[in-house]
Design a protein around this motif. Structure first.
Motif, PDB file in Angstrom:
ATOM      1  N   GLY A 127       0.867  -1.381   0.124  1.00  0.00           N
ATOM      2  CA  GLY A 127       0.057  -0.035  -0.003  1.00  0.00           C
ATOM      3  C   GLY A 127       0.940   1.330   0.079  1.00  0.00           C
ATOM      4  N   ALA A 128       1.893   1.334   0.823  1.00  0.00           N
ATOM      5  CA  ALA A 128       2.720   2.402   0.737  1.00  0.00           C
ATOM      6  C   ALA A 128       3.296   2.689  -0.539  1.00  0.00           C
ATOM      7  CB  ALA A 128       3.947   2.147   1.995  1.00  0.00           C
ATOM      8  N   TYR A 129       4.058   1.716  -1.204  1.00  0.00           N
ATOM      9  CA  TYR A 129       4.632   1.660  -2.308  1.00  0.00           C
ATOM     10  C   TYR A 129       3.736   2.161  -3.577  1.00  0.00           C
ATOM     11  CZ  TYR A 129       9.332   0.558  -1.234  1.00  0.00           C
ATOM     12  OH  TYR A 129      10.581   0.711  -0.791  1.00  0.00           O
ATOM     13  N   LEU A 130       2.368   1.460  -3.368  1.00  0.00           N
ATOM     14  CA  LEU A 130       1.388   1.967  -4.281  1.00  0.00           C
ATOM     15  C   LEU A 130       1.246   3.574  -4.132  1.00  0.00           C
ATOM     16  CD1 LEU A 130      -0.536   0.708  -6.399  1.00  0.00           C
ATOM     17  CD2 LEU A 130      -2.292   0.959  -4.446  1.00  0.00           C
ATOM     18  N   ALA A 131       1.022   4.155  -2.885  1.00  0.00           N
ATOM     19  CA  ALA A 131       0.981   5.448  -2.621  1.00  0.00           C
ATOM     20  C   ALA A 131       2.151   6.277  -3.217  1.00  0.00           C
ATOM     21  CB  ALA A 131       0.870   5.738  -1.179  1.00  0.00           C
ATOM     22  N   TYR A 132       3.284   5.767  -3.077  1.00  0.00           N
ATOM     23  CA  TYR A 132       4.598   6.602  -3.547  1.00  0.00           C
ATOM     24  C   TYR A 132       4.515   6.730  -5.118  1.00  0.00           C
ATOM     25  CZ  TYR A 132       9.316   6.142  -5.666  1.00  0.00           C
ATOM     26  OH  TYR A 132      10.403   6.567  -6.390  1.00  0.00           O
ATOM     27  N   VAL A 133       4.203   5.415  -5.883  1.00  0.00           N
ATOM     28  CA  VAL A 133       4.218   5.382  -7.258  1.00  0.00           C
ATOM     29  C   VAL A 133       3.176   6.361  -7.740  1.00  0.00           C
ATOM     30  CG1 VAL A 133       3.421   4.031  -9.124  1.00  0.00           C
ATOM     31  CG2 VAL A 133       5.161   3.111  -7.499  1.00  0.00           C
ATOM     32  N   ILE A 134       1.833   6.166  -7.037  1.00  0.00           N
ATOM     33  CA  ILE A 134       0.898   7.195  -7.642  1.00  0.00           C
ATOM     34  C   ILE A 134       1.162   8.404  -7.300  1.00  0.00           C
ATOM     35  CG2 ILE A 134      -1.685   7.875  -7.181  1.00  0.00           C
ATOM     36  CD1 ILE A 134      -2.210   5.007  -7.105  1.00  0.00           C
ATOM     37  N   PHE A 139      15.362   4.076  -0.278  1.00  0.00           N
ATOM     38  CA  PHE A 139      14.173   4.781   0.535  1.00  0.00           C
ATOM     39  C   PHE A 139      13.587   5.767  -0.213  1.00  0.00           C
ATOM     40  CE2 PHE A 139      15.050   3.734   5.140  1.00  0.00           C
ATOM     41  CZ  PHE A 139      15.705   2.599   5.025  1.00  0.00           C
ATOM     42  N   HIS A 140      12.423   6.116  -0.199  1.00  0.00           N
ATOM     43  CA  HIS A 140      11.767   7.133  -1.079  1.00  0.00           C
ATOM     44  C   HIS A 140      10.847   7.960   0.033  1.00  0.00           C
ATOM     45  CE1 HIS A 140      12.844   5.664  -4.785  1.00  0.00           C
ATOM     46  NE2 HIS A 140      12.502   4.258  -4.346  1.00  0.00           N
ATOM     47  N   ALA A 165      -3.859   1.569   5.202  1.00  0.00           N
ATOM     48  CA  ALA A 165      -2.939   1.983   6.348  1.00  0.00           C
ATOM     49  C   ALA A 165      -1.540   2.407   5.626  1.00  0.00           C
ATOM     50  CB  ALA A 165      -2.738   0.931   7.381  1.00  0.00           C
ATOM     51  N   GLY A 166      -0.882   1.553   4.762  1.00  0.00           N
ATOM     52  CA  GLY A 166       0.324   2.060   4.168  1.00  0.00           C
ATOM     53  C   GLY A 166       0.301   3.211   3.141  1.00  0.00           C
ATOM     54  N   ALA A 167      -0.834   3.516   2.566  1.00  0.00           N
ATOM     55  CA  ALA A 167      -1.027   4.554   1.695  1.00  0.00           C
ATOM     56  C   ALA A 167      -0.820   5.784   2.787  1.00  0.00           C
ATOM     57  CB  ALA A 167      -2.040   4.518   0.877  1.00  0.00           C
ATOM     58  N   LEU A 168      -1.525   5.861   3.872  1.00  0.00           N
ATOM     59  CA  LEU A 168      -1.739   7.039   4.437  1.00  0.00           C
ATOM     60  C   LEU A 168      -0.339   7.152   5.475  1.00  0.00           C
ATOM     61  CD1 LEU A 168      -5.281   6.367   6.497  1.00  0.00           C
ATOM     62  CD2 LEU A 168      -4.705   8.255   5.105  1.00  0.00           C
ATOM     63  N   ALA A 172       2.569   6.483   4.226  1.00  0.00           N
ATOM     64  CA  ALA A 172       3.677   6.779   3.328  1.00  0.00           C
ATOM     65  C   ALA A 172       4.276   8.269   3.535  1.00  0.00           C
ATOM     66  CB  ALA A 172       3.317   6.615   1.686  1.00  0.00           C
ATOM     67  N   PRO A 173       3.345   9.350   3.607  1.00  0.00           N
ATOM     68  CA  PRO A 173       4.063  10.580   3.897  1.00  0.00           C
ATOM     69  C   PRO A 173       4.686  10.742   5.446  1.00  0.00           C
ATOM     70  CG  PRO A 173       2.033  10.785   3.041  1.00  0.00           C
ATOM     71  CD  PRO A 173       2.240   9.412   3.598  1.00  0.00           C
ATOM     72  N   LEU A 174       4.313   9.964   6.097  1.00  0.00           N
ATOM     73  CA  LEU A 174       4.589  10.179   7.615  1.00  0.00           C
ATOM     74  C   LEU A 174       6.194   9.376   7.802  1.00  0.00           C
ATOM     75  CD1 LEU A 174       1.204   9.104   9.390  1.00  0.00           C
ATOM     76  CD2 LEU A 174       2.282  11.348   8.875  1.00  0.00           C
ATOM     77  N   GLN A 175       6.364   8.359   7.114  1.00  0.00           N
ATOM     78  CA  GLN A 175       7.798   7.963   7.324  1.00  0.00           C
ATOM     79  C   GLN A 175       8.175   7.697   5.806  1.00  0.00           C
ATOM     80  OE1 GLN A 175       5.755   3.958   8.943  1.00  0.00           O
ATOM     81  NE2 GLN A 175       7.749   3.731   8.111  1.00  0.00           N
ATOM     82  N   SER A 176       9.369   7.297   5.867  1.00  0.00           N
ATOM     83  CA  SER A 176       9.729   6.760   4.239  1.00  0.00           C
ATOM     84  C   SER A 176       9.360   5.832   4.011  1.00  0.00           C
ATOM     85  CB  SER A 176      11.388   6.822   4.355  1.00  0.00           C
ATOM     86  OG  SER A 176      12.100   7.807   4.940  1.00  0.00           O
ATOM     87  N   VAL A 177       9.367   5.452   2.636  1.00  0.00           N
ATOM     88  CA  VAL A 177       9.053   4.218   2.014  1.00  0.00           C
ATOM     89  C   VAL A 177       9.980   3.262   1.863  1.00  0.00           C
ATOM     90  CG1 VAL A 177       7.706   3.142   0.010  1.00  0.00           C
ATOM     91  CG2 VAL A 177       6.797   5.290   0.882  1.00  0.00           C
ATOM     92  N   TYR A 178      10.084   2.145   2.552  1.00  0.00           N
ATOM     93  CA  TYR A 178      11.457   1.378   2.507  1.00  0.00           C
ATOM     94  C   TYR A 178      11.136   0.019   2.460  1.00  0.00           C
ATOM     95  CZ  TYR A 178      11.037   1.210   7.495  1.00  0.00           C
ATOM     96  OH  TYR A 178      10.604   1.182   8.727  1.00  0.00           O
ATOM     97  N   PRO A 179      12.125  -0.869   1.916  1.00  0.00           N
ATOM     98  CA  PRO A 179      11.900  -2.248   1.796  1.00  0.00           C
ATOM     99  C   PRO A 179      11.873  -2.812   3.321  1.00  0.00           C
ATOM    100  CG  PRO A 179      13.771  -1.782   0.596  1.00  0.00           C
ATOM    101  CD  PRO A 179      13.367  -0.394   1.020  1.00  0.00           C
TER     102      PRO A 179
END
Lengths: 289, 308
Positions: A49-56, A120-121, A207-210, A212-219
């Motif tokens: 979910g977090a990576y989806l948010a990052y890509v979108i 990390f993104h 939850a992951g998408a929400l 994403a901006p709060l913490q870095s998106v990382y493996p």
């Protein structure tokens, strides 16, 4: 005053973190309660979910599209996973379930590495919410964090309404408490399972998408959340939404305040709390058993 | 779980001979690889006491493995400089003691809760070494090997370590083979088959489970100790739950139906991982695929046996 403002900020952070944990663990607790399946890959769904948010967010420049996308994508992906894979593992032993979902973690991580990268993104906070709200006496709090708080509370409210007030909701509760009841009542258990798994996946991805901006998106970002949300489920009691809610808030606060004030003991403190609960009530604080 | 018969033990003895003869024909690299497989086999074999023995699935097992490894760091050369004669018993005591304490708590729960409790307690040990300066930090530390009675040089090191690991695994296997034949071992198998019946017959089921959990933890500590001795490196990763899952994989791959299954599983997984490393960058794809195949197709493991 600054110390007090700092404490207030940490408490708000803790509540917001706890609510994110609730989104993840409510799915986990229902999936186990209803289907009897242990899903260790639930943290990976959060990561997806977090990576989806990052890509979108990096393609469209806006995070807002990512939220419905995470929910829709989660429902589809969850339904697919349940129909294709988890359905067959319902009657299998825990060892098989643990290993199957461990394999999924590895495969999801590898798919992420193949499709994107291992970096990390950071995901920017949406422009409209990129300001601070003054709370009291010169203390201001991030508007986006407040928005996450509100969205999570809204989702939690909707979920409680759905589970407590609708017909399908009562079937889910029946399935969580006594799986054989559902067959007796003539409800299609398979559809309930697909629904619960799809909803759980969507919640974890949201939850992951929400987050994403709060913490870095990382493996591997789902790993910490996985452990904490399992602890939430254990403390709250299996299959209990209310239990998941209160224990998620408790764990969110302890973990956040612990990390802020005694960083070396935060991880241990949460596990120690679980140990105490297990000693005192081995089936969780909110279980009826 | 069935105990390995005479034929199976003969095959294992032949395998051990083949490994023992490696210094005559294999490269140092392959001897190191064999040491890795032997240590993995010890770790998986210790877990078999729980999985095949009593039917418990634990995710805390790597915690005890890591404690065994860190006891080399804490007592060995950079710090106290004690020899293996101290570090090995210390690893057994530390890991066994931790398993006794964690088992006493976790065994109050059953099924899903047991799995989650062991996951959380295992991670607690992980955090202890990851978040505090106790174990030399989150990135791990290189250690000097404690004296083992033979002076190690660059030339003889792979050979000596290979033989030491082979000896340790053989001793561990023999001990478990004996243990599972005693009344205690039989009672464990009885619990796995039918816990309620064993309780009704007056066996102290909780006590037996706790004893098995402690023995398994202590033996995992031996495996971890040998890993630290062999690699001269320890890191918090050793205690992480991913490693517990990997041990479960080795047990499942080899077969929970036979005592020697995990040894086969450990060698098979080490070989697959090595082959995967040579063929592709995508390690996790290989390992994930192996697990899927094992869970979906290989229901009885390499050793066979109707353990389920």
């Amino acid at each position: 005053m600054t110390a007090l403002a700092g404490l207030l900020a940490q408490i708000l952070n803790g509540i917001q973190y706890g609510l994110l944990l609730f989104l993840i663990s409510s799915g986990l607790t229902l999936i186990f309660g209803v289907m009897g399946v242990i899903n260790l890959a639930h943290g990976s769904l959060f990561m997806i979910g977090a990576y989806l948010a990052y890509v979108i967010a990096s393609v469209t420049g806006s995070l807002w599209l990512a939220l419905p996308a995470a929910i829709l994508g989660g429902v589809l992906f969850g339904a697919l996973l349940e129909r294709g894979l988890f359905r067959r593992f319902r009657a299998r032993e825990h060892l098989d379930q643990v290993l199957l979902t461990f394999a999924l973690i590895l495969l999801f991580e590898e798919a992420r590495a193949a499709l994107l990268d291992n970096q990390f993104h950071s995901v920017p906070v949406p422009a409209i919410l990129d300001f601070s709200v003054p709370v009291i006496g010169g203390f201001a709090y991030s508007a986006y964090r407040l928005a996450v708080l509100v969205i999570c509370l809204g989702v939690a409210g909707l979920m409680v309404l759905f589970v407590e007030r609708t017909k399908i909701g009562s079937a889910i509760r029946a399935a969580a408490e006594k799986p054989e009841m559902v067959d007796l009542l003539g409800i299609d258990a398979g559809r309930i399972h697909t629904l619960v798994f799809a909803a759980g996946t969507a919640l974890a991805m949201l939850a992951g998408a929400l987050a994403a901006p709060l913490q870095s998106v990382y493996p591997g970002m789902g790993d910490g959340f996985l452990i904490l949300s399992f602890i939430v489920v254990v403390i709250g009691g299996l299959g209990s939404i209310a239990g998941a809610f209160w224990s998620a808030l408790l764990i969110g606060l302890i973990d956040t305040l612990g990390k802020a004030y005694v960083p070396q003991a935060a991880g241990i403190a949460v596990c120690a709390l679980m140990a105490v609960v297990l000693l005192w009530r081995p089936t969780g604080l909110f279980s009826r058993a | 779980m069935t105990l390995t018969g005479a034929r199976g033990n003969l095959m294992l003895a032949l395998g051990a001979l083949a490994v023992a003869s490696m210094p005559l024909w294999a490269t140092p690299y392959h001897m190191q690889l064999a040491s890795t497989a032997l240590i993995a086999a010890m770790f998986a074999l210790s877990l078999q006491v729980l999985v095949g023995g009593v039917g418990l699935v634990s995710l805390a097992h790597a915690g005890f493995y890591g404690l065994g490894a860190y006891s080399v760091y804490l007592l060995g050369l950079p710090k106290l400089g004690l020899s293996v004669a101290v570090t090995l018993p210390a690893a057994i005591l530390l890991s066994g003691g931790a398993a006794l304490a964690i088992g006493a708590l976790a065994l109050r729960t059953k099924g899903f809760f047991f799995l989650m409790a062991t996951l959380a307690f295992g991670q607690m040990l992980f955090f202890l070494f990851h978040d505090t300066p106790l174990g030399g930090g989150a990135d791990g530390v290189f250690i000097q090997r404690p004296p083992i009675g033979i002076t190690l040089s660059r030339g003889n090191r792979p050979t000596v370590l290979l033989l030491v690991n082979l000896g340790t695994l053989t001793a561990m296997y023999a001990a478990l083979w004996w243990l599972m034949r005693t009344l205690f071992g039989r009672a464990l198998l009885g619990i796995k088959a039918n816990e309620h019946r064993m309780a009704a017959m007056g066996h102290d089921v909780q006590g037996l489970k706790l004893a098995a959990f402690t023995v398994a933890g202590a033996l995992a500590g031996v495996a971890g100790h040998m890993a630290a001795l062999t690699d001269a490196f320890v890191s918090p990763e050793l205690l992480g739950w991913h490693r517990s899952a990997e041990a479960l994989l080795m047990v499942l791959l080899g077969g929970i139906g036979a005592l020697h299954g995990p040894i086969l599983g450990a060698f098979a997984l080490t070989l697959v991982q090595e082959a995967g490393q040579m063929l592709t960058e995508r390690q996790r794809l290989v390992e994930g695929g192996v697990i899927l195949a094992a869970v979906l197709l290989l229901r009885h493991g390499l050793a066979g046996g109707r353990g389920r």
